[in-house]
Structures are given as C-alpha cells and as structure tokens.
Design a protein around this motif. Structure first.
Motif, PDB file in Angstrom:
ATOM      1  N   ARG A  86      -2.035   2.762  -3.192  1.00  0.00           N
ATOM      2  CA  ARG A  86      -2.991   2.232  -4.165  1.00  0.00           C
ATOM      3  C   ARG A  86      -4.074   1.428  -3.454  1.00  0.00           C
ATOM      4  O   ARG A  86      -3.811   0.778  -2.428  1.00  0.00           O
ATOM      5  CB  ARG A  86      -2.292   1.447  -5.252  1.00  0.00           C
ATOM      6  CG  ARG A  86      -1.641   0.173  -4.839  1.00  0.00           C
ATOM      7  CD  ARG A  86      -0.914  -0.427  -6.036  1.00  0.00           C
ATOM      8  NE  ARG A  86      -0.317  -1.695  -5.688  1.00  0.00           N
ATOM      9  CZ  ARG A  86      -0.294  -2.725  -6.502  1.00  0.00           C
ATOM     10  NH1 ARG A  86      -0.819  -2.644  -7.697  1.00  0.00           N
ATOM     11  NH2 ARG A  86       0.281  -3.853  -6.127  1.00  0.00           N
ATOM     12  N   PRO A  87      -5.283   1.459  -3.969  1.00  0.00           N
ATOM     13  CA  PRO A  87      -6.372   0.732  -3.314  1.00  0.00           C
ATOM     14  C   PRO A  87      -6.278  -0.769  -3.529  1.00  0.00           C
ATOM     15  O   PRO A  87      -5.684  -1.245  -4.503  1.00  0.00           O
ATOM     16  CB  PRO A  87      -7.631   1.296  -3.992  1.00  0.00           C
ATOM     17  CG  PRO A  87      -7.170   1.862  -5.279  1.00  0.00           C
ATOM     18  CD  PRO A  87      -5.733   2.240  -5.114  1.00  0.00           C
ATOM     19  N   MET A  88      -6.873  -1.489  -2.611  1.00  0.00           N
ATOM     20  CA  MET A  88      -6.991  -2.945  -2.712  1.00  0.00           C
ATOM     21  C   MET A  88      -8.483  -3.264  -2.722  1.00  0.00           C
ATOM     22  O   MET A  88      -9.244  -2.703  -1.937  1.00  0.00           O
ATOM     23  CB  MET A  88      -6.326  -3.622  -1.514  1.00  0.00           C
ATOM     24  CG  MET A  88      -6.472  -5.118  -1.472  1.00  0.00           C
ATOM     25  SD  MET A  88      -5.597  -5.757  -0.002  1.00  0.00           S
ATOM     26  CE  MET A  88      -5.901  -7.498  -0.144  1.00  0.00           C
ATOM     27  N   PHE A 127      -4.874  -3.152  -6.598  1.00  0.00           N
ATOM     28  CA  PHE A 127      -4.536  -4.530  -6.249  1.00  0.00           C
ATOM     29  C   PHE A 127      -5.829  -5.276  -5.954  1.00  0.00           C
ATOM     30  O   PHE A 127      -6.638  -4.827  -5.131  1.00  0.00           O
ATOM     31  CB  PHE A 127      -3.593  -4.574  -5.042  1.00  0.00           C
ATOM     32  CG  PHE A 127      -3.232  -5.977  -4.649  1.00  0.00           C
ATOM     33  CD1 PHE A 127      -2.435  -6.757  -5.467  1.00  0.00           C
ATOM     34  CD2 PHE A 127      -3.715  -6.516  -3.474  1.00  0.00           C
ATOM     35  CE1 PHE A 127      -2.114  -8.066  -5.121  1.00  0.00           C
ATOM     36  CE2 PHE A 127      -3.402  -7.825  -3.116  1.00  0.00           C
ATOM     37  CZ  PHE A 127      -2.598  -8.598  -3.941  1.00  0.00           C
ATOM     38  N   VAL A 128      -6.050  -6.397  -6.630  1.00  0.00           N
ATOM     39  CA  VAL A 128      -7.298  -7.158  -6.492  1.00  0.00           C
ATOM     40  C   VAL A 128      -7.003  -8.503  -5.847  1.00  0.00           C
ATOM     41  O   VAL A 128      -6.022  -9.168  -6.174  1.00  0.00           O
ATOM     42  CB  VAL A 128      -7.972  -7.359  -7.865  1.00  0.00           C
ATOM     43  CG1 VAL A 128      -9.264  -8.160  -7.728  1.00  0.00           C
ATOM     44  CG2 VAL A 128      -8.259  -6.016  -8.519  1.00  0.00           C
ATOM     45  N   GLY A 182      -5.109 -11.719   3.721  1.00  0.00           N
ATOM     46  CA  GLY A 182      -5.315 -10.445   3.041  1.00  0.00           C
ATOM     47  C   GLY A 182      -4.380  -9.361   3.547  1.00  0.00           C
ATOM     48  O   GLY A 182      -3.863  -8.556   2.770  1.00  0.00           O
ATOM     49  N   VAL A 183      -4.148  -9.339   4.869  1.00  0.00           N
ATOM     50  CA  VAL A 183      -3.231  -8.344   5.445  1.00  0.00           C
ATOM     51  C   VAL A 183      -1.817  -8.589   4.923  1.00  0.00           C
ATOM     52  O   VAL A 183      -1.107  -7.653   4.546  1.00  0.00           O
ATOM     53  CB  VAL A 183      -3.266  -8.368   6.987  1.00  0.00           C
ATOM     54  CG1 VAL A 183      -2.177  -7.481   7.567  1.00  0.00           C
ATOM     55  CG2 VAL A 183      -4.634  -7.922   7.500  1.00  0.00           C
ATOM     56  N   LYS A 184      -1.402  -9.861   4.878  1.00  0.00           N
ATOM     57  CA  LYS A 184      -0.069 -10.177   4.350  1.00  0.00           C
ATOM     58  C   LYS A 184       0.057  -9.734   2.895  1.00  0.00           C
ATOM     59  O   LYS A 184       1.068  -9.150   2.494  1.00  0.00           O
ATOM     60  CB  LYS A 184       0.216 -11.678   4.486  1.00  0.00           C
ATOM     61  CG  LYS A 184       0.457 -12.122   5.912  1.00  0.00           C
ATOM     62  CD  LYS A 184       0.636 -13.635   5.988  1.00  0.00           C
ATOM     63  CE  LYS A 184       0.787 -14.081   7.429  1.00  0.00           C
ATOM     64  NZ  LYS A 184       0.842 -15.552   7.555  1.00  0.00           N
ATOM     65  N   LEU A 185      -0.976 -10.019   2.093  1.00  0.00           N
ATOM     66  CA  LEU A 185      -0.958  -9.600   0.693  1.00  0.00           C
ATOM     67  C   LEU A 185      -0.916  -8.074   0.579  1.00  0.00           C
ATOM     68  O   LEU A 185      -0.209  -7.526  -0.265  1.00  0.00           O
ATOM     69  CB  LEU A 185      -2.182 -10.156  -0.043  1.00  0.00           C
ATOM     70  CG  LEU A 185      -2.150 -11.643  -0.345  1.00  0.00           C
ATOM     71  CD1 LEU A 185      -3.511 -12.130  -0.819  1.00  0.00           C
ATOM     72  CD2 LEU A 185      -1.086 -11.945  -1.386  1.00  0.00           C
ATOM     73  N   TRP A 186      -1.672  -7.393   1.435  1.00  0.00           N
ATOM     74  CA  TRP A 186      -1.668  -5.920   1.425  1.00  0.00           C
ATOM     75  C   TRP A 186      -0.281  -5.398   1.770  1.00  0.00           C
ATOM     76  O   TRP A 186       0.223  -4.496   1.102  1.00  0.00           O
ATOM     77  CB  TRP A 186      -2.726  -5.371   2.392  1.00  0.00           C
ATOM     78  CG  TRP A 186      -2.785  -3.883   2.372  1.00  0.00           C
ATOM     79  CD1 TRP A 186      -3.486  -3.103   1.500  1.00  0.00           C
ATOM     80  CD2 TRP A 186      -2.109  -2.978   3.259  1.00  0.00           C
ATOM     81  NE1 TRP A 186      -3.279  -1.779   1.781  1.00  0.00           N
ATOM     82  CE2 TRP A 186      -2.439  -1.673   2.851  1.00  0.00           C
ATOM     83  CE3 TRP A 186      -1.265  -3.150   4.348  1.00  0.00           C
ATOM     84  CZ2 TRP A 186      -1.946  -0.542   3.509  1.00  0.00           C
ATOM     85  CZ3 TRP A 186      -0.782  -2.026   4.988  1.00  0.00           C
ATOM     86  CH2 TRP A 186      -1.118  -0.741   4.567  1.00  0.00           C
ATOM     87  N   ASP A 239       2.604  -6.890   1.379  1.00  0.00           N
ATOM     88  CA  ASP A 239       3.552  -7.210   0.308  1.00  0.00           C
ATOM     89  C   ASP A 239       3.286  -6.435  -0.985  1.00  0.00           C
ATOM     90  O   ASP A 239       4.219  -6.057  -1.685  1.00  0.00           O
ATOM     91  CB  ASP A 239       3.523  -8.706  -0.017  1.00  0.00           C
ATOM     92  CG  ASP A 239       4.106  -9.562   1.096  1.00  0.00           C
ATOM     93  OD1 ASP A 239       4.836  -9.009   1.952  1.00  0.00           O
ATOM     94  OD2 ASP A 239       3.817 -10.771   1.124  1.00  0.00           O
ATOM     95  N   ASN A 240       2.010  -6.218  -1.309  1.00  0.00           N
ATOM     96  CA  ASN A 240       1.662  -5.671  -2.621  1.00  0.00           C
ATOM     97  C   ASN A 240       1.232  -4.209  -2.618  1.00  0.00           C
ATOM     98  O   ASN A 240       1.135  -3.610  -3.695  1.00  0.00           O
ATOM     99  CB  ASN A 240       0.553  -6.515  -3.257  1.00  0.00           C
ATOM    100  CG  ASN A 240       1.025  -7.901  -3.563  1.00  0.00           C
ATOM    101  OD1 ASN A 240       1.697  -8.119  -4.553  1.00  0.00           O
ATOM    102  ND2 ASN A 240       0.706  -8.855  -2.684  1.00  0.00           N
ATOM    103  N   VAL A 241       0.944  -3.657  -1.454  1.00  0.00           N
ATOM    104  CA  VAL A 241       0.534  -2.250  -1.393  1.00  0.00           C
ATOM    105  C   VAL A 241       1.516  -1.460  -0.537  1.00  0.00           C
ATOM    106  O   VAL A 241       2.204  -0.559  -1.029  1.00  0.00           O
ATOM    107  CB  VAL A 241      -0.908  -2.095  -0.865  1.00  0.00           C
ATOM    108  CG1 VAL A 241      -1.288  -0.627  -0.752  1.00  0.00           C
ATOM    109  CG2 VAL A 241      -1.902  -2.828  -1.762  1.00  0.00           C
ATOM    110  N   TRP A 242       1.623  -1.800   0.743  1.00  0.00           N
ATOM    111  CA  TRP A 242       2.497  -1.054   1.657  1.00  0.00           C
ATOM    112  C   TRP A 242       3.958  -1.099   1.197  1.00  0.00           C
ATOM    113  O   TRP A 242       4.605  -0.077   1.063  1.00  0.00           O
ATOM    114  CB  TRP A 242       2.352  -1.582   3.074  1.00  0.00           C
ATOM    115  CG  TRP A 242       3.215  -0.849   4.050  1.00  0.00           C
ATOM    116  CD1 TRP A 242       4.412  -1.257   4.565  1.00  0.00           C
ATOM    117  CD2 TRP A 242       2.973   0.442   4.617  1.00  0.00           C
ATOM    118  NE1 TRP A 242       4.924  -0.308   5.416  1.00  0.00           N
ATOM    119  CE2 TRP A 242       4.052   0.757   5.462  1.00  0.00           C
ATOM    120  CE3 TRP A 242       1.960   1.376   4.488  1.00  0.00           C
ATOM    121  CZ2 TRP A 242       4.139   1.939   6.177  1.00  0.00           C
ATOM    122  CZ3 TRP A 242       2.025   2.555   5.200  1.00  0.00           C
ATOM    123  CH2 TRP A 242       3.124   2.837   6.039  1.00  0.00           C
TER     124      TRP A 242
END
Length: 179
Positions: free
Chosen positions: A132-134, A152-153, A165-169, A171-174
């Motif tokens: 999914r895109p961020m 994910f916004v 942002g990488v940590k959020l990506w 946790d929430n995307v990868w």
C-alpha cells in the motif's frame, strides 16, 4: 494534449445540447479545429539527467548480490522488496498547451500550487505484490479529511521521508503486508 482539447469540446457539447446535437470530438475534428484557428500544440523543453555509463554493470552486480543473499539465507521472494519515494506536486503543470502559431511566449496557466509538494512512497516485493502507498504531507498536523482506504498517511515538517518515517513505513506498510 489533443485529447485534452477533445475532452473540453465534449464537455462544452454536453452543456450546450441545442448547439451540438450528434457532436463527436474526433481526432480529425480536433486537427481541423486547431488549423482553423491557427493553433498548434506547443511543448516546453528541458534537459534530462543522463544515466551513468556503467549502469548495466552496476545493475548486474546488484542482481548477483541479491541472488547470492537469497540463496545464502533462504529468503522467499515475498521477503525481498523495493521501496522508493518520489515528490509529487499538487499542481502537475503539463508540458504542452495550445497557442497561436508563431507566439513568442508560451504561458501555461496554473493554480499557483505547482511548487507545493507531498511525498509518495511506493513499494513492491520480488514476487510482484504491490504494497500500500504511503503519503507524506509537508505539515505539522494531520489533515482533517478522509483518505482512501489502503493508503497510509504521515506528516513531516519538511515533507519527506526521515528516520521516523522509515520506522512508520516498516510498522504500517511493510509489516502489515507480510501477514
């Protein structure tokens, strides 16, 4: 650009049915319309970045490295991903416009937000799955609008990907795509 002219013509025809019964904005109609009014399609120009001369060699080395690591650690294709971020402008100014023939200056109208940007983070896995895109907005607070499901916004004062942002990506995307 010709398709844009045709689209506007169809919109006009739809809103003026008394004057446009049976109108079809064909390619040949568009060509004749432009000629009749001494208009031409103009394109802005710019110099593109050149690719490195040794690009093919670097790509081959990278492929070999990934294959070697996959064999060594037994990674599944779904565990190998490619993620990149790209800046997007709120106003994507086109490269072409319709102008009179021989015009010395070619102006392109904008909303004034052509320099306002946000960052889009896209990723896929080696097995072909799209993650999914961020979207990262340049601001301090989250916008109070509803975003499409599956996006994910995130907000960042500078509007780009940083360590948080990488940590959020991750946790929430990868991580969510791994289940």
């Amino acid at each position: 650009m010709g398709s844009t002219v045709r689209m506007f013509a169809l919109q006009w025809a739809k809103s003026n049915p008394d004057h446009s019964k049976g109108f079809k904005a064909t390619v040949s109609w568009c060509t004749r319309f432009l000629e009749r009014h001494s208009l031409v399609l103009r394109q802005k120009t710019r110099i593109a970045q050149k690719l490195p001369a040794d690009l093919d060699g670097k790509v081959s080395l990278f492929h070999r490295y990934v294959i070697q690591q996959r064999k060594k650690h037994g990674y599944a294709l779904s565990q190998i991903g490619n993620m990149d971020e790209t800046p997007m402008n709120f106003d994507m100014v086109g490269n072409k416009t319709v102008n009179p023939k021989g015009a010395k200056t070619v102006l392109i109208k904008t909303t004034g937000h052509e320099k306002s940007r946000f960052t889009v983070v896209l990723a896929c896995t080696a097995d072909g799955a799209k993650l999914r895109p961020m979207i990262i907005f340049k601001r301090k607070t989250m916008p109070k609008i509803k975003f499409p499901v599956g996006v994910f916004v995130h907000v960042n004062e500078k509007g780009w990907m940083d360590e948080e942002g990488v940590k959020l990506w991750l946790d929430n995307v990868w991580s969510t795509s791994r289940t």
